[in-house]
Design a protein around this motif. Structure first.
Motif, PDB file in Angstrom:
ATOM      1  N   VAL A 174       0.848  -1.207   0.000  1.00  0.00           N
ATOM      2  CA  VAL A 174       0.000   0.000   0.000  1.00  0.00           C
ATOM      3  C   VAL A 174       0.881   1.253   0.000  1.00  0.00           C
ATOM      4  O   VAL A 174       0.627   2.215  -0.733  1.00  0.00           O
ATOM      5  N   GLU A 175       1.948   1.216   0.763  1.00  0.00           N
ATOM      6  CA  GLU A 175       2.855   2.379   0.811  1.00  0.00           C
ATOM      7  C   GLU A 175       3.506   2.611  -0.561  1.00  0.00           C
ATOM      8  O   GLU A 175       3.653   3.734  -1.012  1.00  0.00           O
ATOM      9  N   LYS A 176       3.854   1.510  -1.216  1.00  0.00           N
ATOM     10  CA  LYS A 176       4.502   1.606  -2.530  1.00  0.00           C
ATOM     11  C   LYS A 176       3.524   2.225  -3.539  1.00  0.00           C
ATOM     12  O   LYS A 176       3.865   3.101  -4.326  1.00  0.00           O
ATOM     13  N   LEU A 177       2.279   1.756  -3.443  1.00  0.00           N
ATOM     14  CA  LEU A 177       1.244   2.193  -4.377  1.00  0.00           C
ATOM     15  C   LEU A 177       0.851   3.657  -4.155  1.00  0.00           C
ATOM     16  O   LEU A 177       0.716   4.434  -5.098  1.00  0.00           O
ATOM     17  N   THR A 178       0.675   4.017  -2.874  1.00  0.00           N
ATOM     18  CA  THR A 178       0.191   5.369  -2.569  1.00  0.00           C
ATOM     19  C   THR A 178       1.347   6.358  -2.412  1.00  0.00           C
ATOM     20  O   THR A 178       1.130   7.556  -2.328  1.00  0.00           O
ATOM     21  N   LYS A 179       2.547   5.829  -2.312  1.00  0.00           N
ATOM     22  CA  LYS A 179       3.760   6.634  -2.060  1.00  0.00           C
ATOM     23  C   LYS A 179       3.621   7.433  -0.763  1.00  0.00           C
ATOM     24  O   LYS A 179       4.162   8.514  -0.620  1.00  0.00           O
ATOM     25  N   GLU A 180       2.821   6.899   0.157  1.00  0.00           N
ATOM     26  CA  GLU A 180       2.645   7.561   1.459  1.00  0.00           C
ATOM     27  C   GLU A 180       2.931   6.564   2.569  1.00  0.00           C
ATOM     28  O   GLU A 180       2.581   5.387   2.448  1.00  0.00           O
ATOM     29  N   TYR A 181       3.523   7.043   3.656  1.00  0.00           N
ATOM     30  CA  TYR A 181       3.833   6.187   4.794  1.00  0.00           C
ATOM     31  C   TYR A 181       2.539   5.907   5.576  1.00  0.00           C
ATOM     32  O   TYR A 181       1.784   6.823   5.875  1.00  0.00           O
ATOM     33  N   VAL A 182       2.283   4.637   5.859  1.00  0.00           N
ATOM     34  CA  VAL A 182       1.091   4.283   6.636  1.00  0.00           C
ATOM     35  C   VAL A 182       1.509   4.159   8.106  1.00  0.00           C
ATOM     36  O   VAL A 182       2.297   3.280   8.449  1.00  0.00           O
ATOM     37  N   ASP A 183       1.018   5.079   8.928  1.00  0.00           N
ATOM     38  CA  ASP A 183       1.413   5.108  10.330  1.00  0.00           C
ATOM     39  C   ASP A 183       0.590   4.097  11.134  1.00  0.00           C
ATOM     40  O   ASP A 183      -0.640   4.158  11.134  1.00  0.00           O
ATOM     41  N   ILE A 184       1.277   3.159  11.798  1.00  0.00           N
ATOM     42  CA  ILE A 184       0.573   2.094  12.518  1.00  0.00           C
ATOM     43  C   ILE A 184       1.167   1.931  13.916  1.00  0.00           C
ATOM     44  O   ILE A 184       2.388   1.952  14.094  1.00  0.00           O
ATOM     45  N   ALA A 185       0.254   1.752  14.898  1.00  0.00           N
ATOM     46  CA  ALA A 185       0.695   1.664  16.294  1.00  0.00           C
ATOM     47  C   ALA A 185       1.496   0.393  16.584  1.00  0.00           C
ATOM     48  O   ALA A 185       2.469   0.416  17.331  1.00  0.00           O
ATOM     49  N   SER A 186       1.092  -0.743  16.009  1.00  0.00           N
ATOM     50  CA  SER A 186       1.800  -1.991  16.312  1.00  0.00           C
ATOM     51  C   SER A 186       1.724  -2.905  15.092  1.00  0.00           C
ATOM     52  O   SER A 186       0.952  -2.656  14.171  1.00  0.00           O
ATOM     53  N   CYS A 187       2.516  -3.982  15.124  1.00  0.00           N
ATOM     54  CA  CYS A 187       2.501  -4.894  13.974  1.00  0.00           C
ATOM     55  C   CYS A 187       1.453  -5.997  14.152  1.00  0.00           C
ATOM     56  O   CYS A 187       1.500  -7.005  13.451  1.00  0.00           O
ATOM     57  N   ARG A 188       0.493  -5.804  15.062  1.00  0.00           N
ATOM     58  CA  ARG A 188      -0.599  -6.776  15.183  1.00  0.00           C
ATOM     59  C   ARG A 188      -1.487  -6.637  13.946  1.00  0.00           C
ATOM     60  O   ARG A 188      -1.735  -5.530  13.471  1.00  0.00           O
ATOM     61  N   GLU A 189      -1.962  -7.773  13.467  1.00  0.00           N
ATOM     62  CA  GLU A 189      -2.707  -7.791  12.203  1.00  0.00           C
ATOM     63  C   GLU A 189      -3.887  -6.817  12.202  1.00  0.00           C
ATOM     64  O   GLU A 189      -4.079  -6.056  11.249  1.00  0.00           O
ATOM     65  N   ALA A 190      -4.665  -6.788  13.300  1.00  0.00           N
ATOM     66  CA  ALA A 190      -5.852  -5.923  13.338  1.00  0.00           C
ATOM     67  C   ALA A 190      -5.448  -4.451  13.202  1.00  0.00           C
ATOM     68  O   ALA A 190      -6.125  -3.673  12.515  1.00  0.00           O
ATOM     69  N   ASP A 191      -4.338  -4.062  13.835  1.00  0.00           N
ATOM     70  CA  ASP A 191      -3.869  -2.668  13.748  1.00  0.00           C
ATOM     71  C   ASP A 191      -3.429  -2.339  12.325  1.00  0.00           C
ATOM     72  O   ASP A 191      -3.701  -1.254  11.799  1.00  0.00           O
ATOM     73  N   ILE A 192      -2.724  -3.278  11.701  1.00  0.00           N
ATOM     74  CA  ILE A 192      -2.249  -3.031  10.330  1.00  0.00           C
ATOM     75  C   ILE A 192      -3.448  -2.906   9.392  1.00  0.00           C
ATOM     76  O   ILE A 192      -3.546  -1.956   8.605  1.00  0.00           O
ATOM     77  N   LEU A 193      -4.404  -3.855   9.497  1.00  0.00           N
ATOM     78  CA  LEU A 193      -5.548  -3.819   8.581  1.00  0.00           C
ATOM     79  C   LEU A 193      -6.363  -2.539   8.761  1.00  0.00           C
ATOM     80  O   LEU A 193      -6.791  -1.920   7.786  1.00  0.00           O
ATOM     81  N   ALA A 194      -6.535  -2.094  10.030  1.00  0.00           N
ATOM     82  CA  ALA A 194      -7.302  -0.863  10.279  1.00  0.00           C
ATOM     83  C   ALA A 194      -6.588   0.337   9.643  1.00  0.00           C
ATOM     84  O   ALA A 194      -7.225   1.175   8.989  1.00  0.00           O
ATOM     85  N   ALA A 195      -5.268   0.410   9.796  1.00  0.00           N
ATOM     86  CA  ALA A 195      -4.514   1.549   9.252  1.00  0.00           C
ATOM     87  C   ALA A 195      -4.501   1.528   7.722  1.00  0.00           C
ATOM     88  O   ALA A 195      -4.645   2.571   7.072  1.00  0.00           O
ATOM     89  N   VAL A 196      -4.375   0.324   7.165  1.00  0.00           N
ATOM     90  CA  VAL A 196      -4.372   0.203   5.696  1.00  0.00           C
ATOM     91  C   VAL A 196      -5.739   0.611   5.148  1.00  0.00           C
ATOM     92  O   VAL A 196      -5.844   1.353   4.169  1.00  0.00           O
ATOM     93  N   ARG A 197      -6.802   0.143   5.819  1.00  0.00           N
ATOM     94  CA  ARG A 197      -8.173   0.478   5.397  1.00  0.00           C
ATOM     95  C   ARG A 197      -8.350   1.996   5.406  1.00  0.00           C
ATOM     96  O   ARG A 197      -8.868   2.578   4.450  1.00  0.00           O
ATOM     97  N   LYS A 198      -7.856   2.631   6.474  1.00  0.00           N
ATOM     98  CA  LYS A 198      -7.975   4.079   6.613  1.00  0.00           C
ATOM     99  C   LYS A 198      -7.219   4.786   5.479  1.00  0.00           C
ATOM    100  O   LYS A 198      -7.748   5.704   4.842  1.00  0.00           O
ATOM    101  N   ALA A 199      -6.002   4.296   5.209  1.00  0.00           N
ATOM    102  CA  ALA A 199      -5.179   4.932   4.166  1.00  0.00           C
ATOM    103  C   ALA A 199      -5.831   4.788   2.801  1.00  0.00           C
ATOM    104  O   ALA A 199      -5.875   5.740   2.007  1.00  0.00           O
ATOM    105  N   VAL A 200      -6.385   3.612   2.527  1.00  0.00           N
ATOM    106  CA  VAL A 200      -7.006   3.366   1.218  1.00  0.00           C
ATOM    107  C   VAL A 200      -8.283   4.194   1.087  1.00  0.00           C
ATOM    108  O   VAL A 200      -8.548   4.802   0.037  1.00  0.00           O
ATOM    109  N   THR A 201      -9.088   4.271   2.169  1.00  0.00           N
ATOM    110  CA  THR A 201     -10.335   5.052   2.141  1.00  0.00           C
ATOM    111  C   THR A 201     -10.020   6.521   1.885  1.00  0.00           C
ATOM    112  O   THR A 201     -10.643   7.175   1.042  1.00  0.00           O
TER     113      THR A 201
END
Ligand SMILES: Nc1ncnc2c1ncn2[C@@H]1O[C@H](COP(=O)(O)OP(=O)(O)OP(=O)(O)O)[C@@H](O)[C@H]1O
Length: 284
Positions: free
Chosen positions: A250-277
């Motif tokens: 997602v970062e490569k595609l959007t060329k934007e850094y996705v800020d995430i609190a932890s590497c837990r899957e739920a946190d990553i998916l929530a942050a990615v969803r937010k970035a894509v939305t």
């Protein structure tokens, strides 16, 4: 620090297996040990449990030196439980009941209390009561693995060394067991967990220790490792967890850094969803 190793070298036969191992591990944390096959993960765990001879170096447990003339004072580490990579290596009894009750031998429990403790641990690991009269070797591979962990947990250790505890388990059993161990660690216990499951490593670890050819390549916070030093994981021959790979794409595609609190899957998916939305809204 619960464990402090300084410049530890371990040889098996003429071969040097661990090279200059130096690390410190704090109480109450979950440390995962990762590395390709043969990188020395099991030997590191065996060293911590005093199951191999240390060739040189210093080993402190709770800041107390416990190696004298290459041998470890194993009584000093009696609160350390060890689950073998191959459950067969830790079963010595003729029945599951005897295997479990052995773990209670130092406790002043009545027979009734022992039976209750055994029922409780069987329930925790989703093992049917009927198996107690069976030989551990009559169980399925997954049941043996569960029994191996249960027979160590029943002794109520404060520190658990687990060598690939979820190998051979179906995904539901794996999740249940690792979550049970996490719950136990969160009560203040320490877990040292060897695993090839990067998803579990990202999900449950505080810190990760990366091994390569008998050496510690790095030891750092799990999120820092997967988000900022993923190259160390890949250069050591492993693959990043799928959710981290998704974040990177997602970062490569959007060329934007996705800020995430932890590497837990739920946190990553929530942050990615937010970035894509957010990106979707910009496009509209
Ligand atoms: N008893 C032994 N005799 C000789 N060599 C050994 C012995 N045990 C381990 N080794 C060697 O030590 C090295 C490290 O083995 P170890 O089992 O610690 O690796 P590992 O990272 O746990 O591997 P895996 O992920 O496959 O379990 C390997 O090269 C292995 O061949």
């Amino acid at each position: 620090m619960v464990f402090t190793l300084k410049d530890i070298n371990v040889c098996i036969g003429k071969e040097k297996i661990l090279h200059n191992i130096t690390c410190s591990i704090s109480r109450g944390r979950w440390i995962s040990v990762i590395g390709t096959s043969g990188s020395g993960k099991s030997t590191l765990l065996k060293t911590l449990k005093g199951l191999v001879t240390i060739d040189s170096g210093e080993y402190f447990f709770d800041n107390r030196k416990i190696v004298r003339k290459k041998s470890i004072d194993t009584t000093a580490i009696s609160e350390v439980g060890y689950v073998f990579q191959y459950p067969e290596h830790q079963f010595f009894q003729t029945t599951v009941y005897k295997e479990l009750v052995l773990g209670l031998k130092h406790k002043q429990y009545s027979k009734k209390r022992k039976t209750e403790a055994i029922s409780k641990i069987l329930q925790l690991f989703d093992l049917p009561e009927e198996i107690i009269t069976k030989s551990p070797f009559q169980l399925s591979g997954g049941q043996r693995r569960k029994l191996a962990i249960a027979s160590v947990m029943i002794t109520e250790p404060k520190i658990l060394l687990l060598d690939e505890p979820t190998a051979a388990l179906d995904p539901m059993s794996r999740k249940k067991i690792v979550e049970g161990i996490k719950h136990w660690q969160e009560k203040g216990h320490t877990v040292i967990f060897v695993s090839h499951h990067m998803e579990d490593v990202a999900e449950y670890s505080d810190d990760v220790l990366v091994m390569q050819r008998g050496r510690i390549v790095t030891h750092m916070d799990a999120s820092a490792l997967f988000f900022h030093h993923g190259n160390l994981v890949e250069e050591s021959g492993m693959i990043l967890p799928p959710s981290v790979q998704l974040k990177n794409s997602v970062e490569k595609l959007t060329k934007e850094y996705v800020d995430i609190a932890s590497c837990r899957e739920a946190d990553i998916l929530a942050a990615v969803r937010k970035a894509v939305t957010k990106r979707g809204e910009q496009i509209v």
